[in-house]
Design an enzyme around this catalytic site. Structure first.
Site, PDB file in Angstrom:
ATOM      1  CB  SER A  70      52.689  30.789  36.153  1.00 21.06           C
ATOM      2  OG  SER A  70      52.302  31.853  36.963  1.00 21.06           O
TER       3      SER A  70
ATOM      4  CG  ASP B  71      34.842  28.713  31.907  1.00 19.11           C
ATOM      5  OD1 ASP B  71      34.708  29.498  32.866  1.00 19.11           O
ATOM      6  OD2 ASP B  71      34.125  28.754  30.891  1.00 19.11           O
TER       7      ASP B  71
END
Length: 789
Positions: free
Chosen positions: A251, A326
């Site tokens: 992306s 995360d």
């Protein structure tokens, strides 16, 4: 007697041949009858008023309705007509019911998804939907159901599998939404793989496979006191003594402000990278238009969900890349030595919640009974009996309100300003995404939409003791403290899965970030000139790999040490091009792949294919010497020089001065392409064709080695659509898909975009009603019964 036998055999052959011909014609006719009606009039009593669907010559639909519910009904109808089997597969993956359709080979997927519990989350939050969102979703579901009930035949996949399409429910739709937010994080997260490496190598050695974001790599949000980026890039990146660490996954998106735009208006470019080898492709491009509801939106959706996840509404445009934050934690649970159902929470022993699921498997008489444990930290996804420990996964999606995600998704279509944009994209549940923004007023912006856990410790990717309360998350960072930027002075913003911010934050941003493609787009956008739409499109097709020029320098030294001076002089002239005709690109990439295998295949086994080049580079340059020893040779200890020379020798034997496109190929195929006769009749496979690029080029190509042909690679991930808009004229926004809008191989719109996608050509899709009508080649009117009466 012999003559009679021959005559009988001839009769049998003719009869069998006739049966094959009849069956073929019947099958073909049945397959054809699954094609949707694309023009004329269809009576649908469930509609309140008439809906018109315009399709241009590439098959892109635009829905014009008088109410939102009718518009979303029509979208569901179109999703079913063009991509029903995709809807079915996605909802089955999300709910852990894939084996009902495809048999025992997908049981491992179902088990994992059942443990994650997307369906349980969906059931919890369906009741919390507000009335307007519920009405929109119900209209969408009714559109799917209506097409299924009234079509002459379901798509050919159902005929071959001898299955029916079961009704698509609200809970399943919400499960798909939860799954999609989880999947974005899964693309970047390495928690589970890191746990497996730690189990294999030990906790200390596993730390060698971690690395911080490199100091040389740019951030998305401009940093305080940052000097000239262009000078900084060339001095730091091309210096002889600094080697960047590389991390990559999917992306790109960037926005350009009016002062850097040739038109004097803001521009946005987007090309998210997803799997491109499977047909049909992932996204569905469509426009929705309801004047009374102020709804005019054009962009891509996921079949099975009624949201325009990326696109524009004529006033604002938005897109996203995977964030890499995360948003999950693996907690090691302390098990009771005598009772495995008990775990210690730091104060006393608690009994795990034991969940039981029944998974039905196609072709099996008995279902699979899945029993799994769940602690207060999450589902137990891994058990180490030798250590008497369970590992529970906690994901941010367990802590957010899925009903609010639905609300935010619908708000995207009506975005009008940057503050609305920020509030919408940060309410998207646990979707781990970098969002870019541009509008017709000349604003450009960026917002990290991911919920950022507040951790009281520095993340190491290793399991955290689940019995220590002080190590649990303490909520999420508030909106004002999340990475964002509006109208930076330099006139552009870009995100390529790189780290978002550092100097502007008072907390560490933890995650897995790419540092390769951001180098190239930063280099291009830092040029002292103004950019056109054509420039944006050219950048999306760019195949210059700045990162692997670092390995060019390493290989130069190895070649010279081995006396290959002429080849070294030739390689020194390589400009980083990863086009399919580049021979130097093939040399560098083959050397790197062979070096990986000779160094770490003995340690990592199958996990090696998930080791990206940046982590490998760190180990090669800085890791301990024992990684160079091949554990499979018990009678000797290999050195760095020996392993490197072995990799070079294998590379030269494979290479033979051939171009990159002879080693890297692209194939697009439907899963049923493995059925030879069917594949030929329906054209279910395209390729292999020579391909170019790498995970570090803007026109990206992520690849895995072909197990049947060592030293050759299959491209598996690339641009899943390309979108460029210049707000000087929103009706000139350009799009391209890798294949086509339809999932039916007998449709002319199944693979009609491929040559556009391959060559960089674009397709203009307008948003204003008058331009839509002008470009329409097919018009379908969906009419309620009251209109006919």
């Amino acid at each position: 007697m012999r003559r009679k036998i021959l005559q009988l055999m001839l009769v049998i052959f003719v009869v069998v041949a006739l049966l094959v011909v009849v069956a073929s014609f019947w099958g073909y006719a049945t397959f054809k009858s699954s094609l949707p009606v694309l023009e004329g009039e269809v009576q649908i009593p469930l509609l309140k008023e008439s809906v018109t669907v315009y399709r241009d010559s590439m098959g892109i639909p635009q829905v014009v309705a008088r109410s939102e519910t009718d518009a979303y009904f029509a979208l569901g109808y179109l999703h079913a007509a063009d991509r029903l089997f995709q809807i079915d597969l996605t909802r089955r993956v999300a709910t852990g019911r894939l084996s009902e359709l495809l048999g025992p080979s997908t049981l491992y997927i179902d088990r994992y998804q059942r443990m994650l519990g997307h369906y349980r989350l969906a059931k919890k939050f369906v009741a919390q939907l507000d009335s307007q969102d519920r009405e929109r979703l119900q209209a969408y579901l009714k559109g799917i159901a209506y097409w299924v009930k009234h079509t002459d035949a379901l798509p050919f996949e159902y005929l071959l599998l001898r299955k029916e399409f079961k009704p698509y429910t609200m809970e399943e739709l919400m499960s798909v939404l939860s799954f999609q937010t989880w999947f974005a994080n899964y693309l970047q997260s390495s928690d589970t793989r890191f746990l497996q490496i730690a189990e294999r190598l030990g906790r200390e050695k596993a730390k060698d496979f971690e690395k911080p974001y490199p100091v040389w790599a740019p951030f998305t949000v401009p940093q305080q006191n940052q000097f000239s980026l262009q000078t900084w890039l060339f001095k730091r990146y091309f210096s002889e003594d600094l080697l960047p660490y590389h991390m990559a996954h999917s992306s790109n998106s960037w926005v350009v402000a009016p002062q850097k735009s040739a038109s004097g208006f803001a521009m946005l470019a987007s090309d998210p990278h997803l799997e491109t080898r499977r047909l049909p492709q992932f996204w569905y491009l469509c426009g929705l238009h309801v004047n009374a509801a102020n709804l005019h939106v054009l962009g891509i959706s996921t079949p099975g969900l009624p949201f325009t996840i990326m696109g524009h509404n004529g006033k604002a445009a938005w897109a996203f890349t995977v964030g890499g934050i995360d948003v999950s934690e693996i907690y090691q649970e302390k098990r009771h030595p005598q009772d495995s159902t008990l775990y210690f929470n730091g104060h006393k022993w608690y009994r795990c919640q034991t969940l039981v699921d029944t998974i039905y498997i196609s072709g099996e008489d008995e279902p699979y009974i899945l029993r799994y444990k769940q602690t207060e930290n999450g589902p137990v996804i891994w058990t180490a009996d030798s250590m008497k420990a369970d590992y529970a996964l906690h994901w941010a999606g367990f802590d957010v309100n899925l009903a609010k995600s639905v609300q935010a998704a619908f708000r995207l279509a009506k975005l009008d300003n940057f503050e609305d944009f920020r509030r919408a994209v940060t309410s998207f549940g646990a979707l781990d995404a970098n969002w870019t923004y541009a509008d017709i007023r000349g604003n450009i912006g960026y917002q990290l939409g991911t919920p950022i856990p507040i951790r009281p410790f520095k993340s190491t990717k290793l399991p955290v003791p689940g019995w220590i309360d002080s190590l649990k998350w303490q909520g999420f960072q508030p909106l004002e403290k999340t990475p964002h930027s509006l109208n930076p002075q330099r006139g552009w913003l870009a995100t390529c899965n790189n780290k978002q911010d550092d100097a502007n934050l008072d907390y560490p941003l933890m995650g897995k970030f790419a540092a390769d493609r951001i180098l190239r787009i930063s280099e291009l956008l830092s040029q002292n000139r103004k950019f056109s739409v054509q420039d944006m499109q050219n950048f999306q097709m760019d195949r210059v790999d700045r990162y692997h020029q670092r390995w060019q320098k390493i290989l130069l030294g190895v070649l010279r040490q081995n006396g290959r001076y002429a080849l070294a002089d030739r390689l020194k002239k390589w400009d980083g091009s990863m086009e399919s005709d580049s021979r130097e690109a093939a040399l560098v990439m083959l050397f790197l792949q062979n070096l990986k295998k000779y160094m770490l295949e003995d340690e990592l086994g199958e996990q090696l294919k998930f080791l990206f080049d940046d982590r490998f580079e760190q180990i090669y340059l800085q890791g301990p010497d024992d990684y160079f020893d091949d554990l499979r040779t018990k009678d000797k200890i290999e050195s760095r020089e020996e392993i490197t020379n072995r990799a070079l020798q294998t590379t030269l034997e494979q290479w033979q001065d051939r171009p990159w496109g002879e080693f890297l190929t692209l194939t697009m195929a439907h899963p049923f392409a493995r059925v030879p006769l069917l594949s030929n009749v329906l054209n279910l496979k395209y390729g292999p064709i020579p391909w170019g690029g790498s995970e570090a080029t803007l026109n990206a190509a992520f690849f895995w080695e072909d197990k049947q042909n060592p030293g050759h690679f299959k491209a598996i991930v690339g641009p899943s659509w390309r979108f460029v808009i210049d707000f000087s004229d929103p009706d000139q926004a350009s799009f391209v898909l890798p294949a086509g809008i339809s999932g039916n191989p007998l449709s002319p719109y199944f693979f009609n975009f491929f040559e556009y996608w391959k060559s960089g050509k674009r397709w203009i899709v307008p948003i204003s009603p008058e331009k839509i009508k002008q470009r329409a080649k097919l018009t379908l009117k969906l009419t309620p019964m009251t209109d006919r009466e």
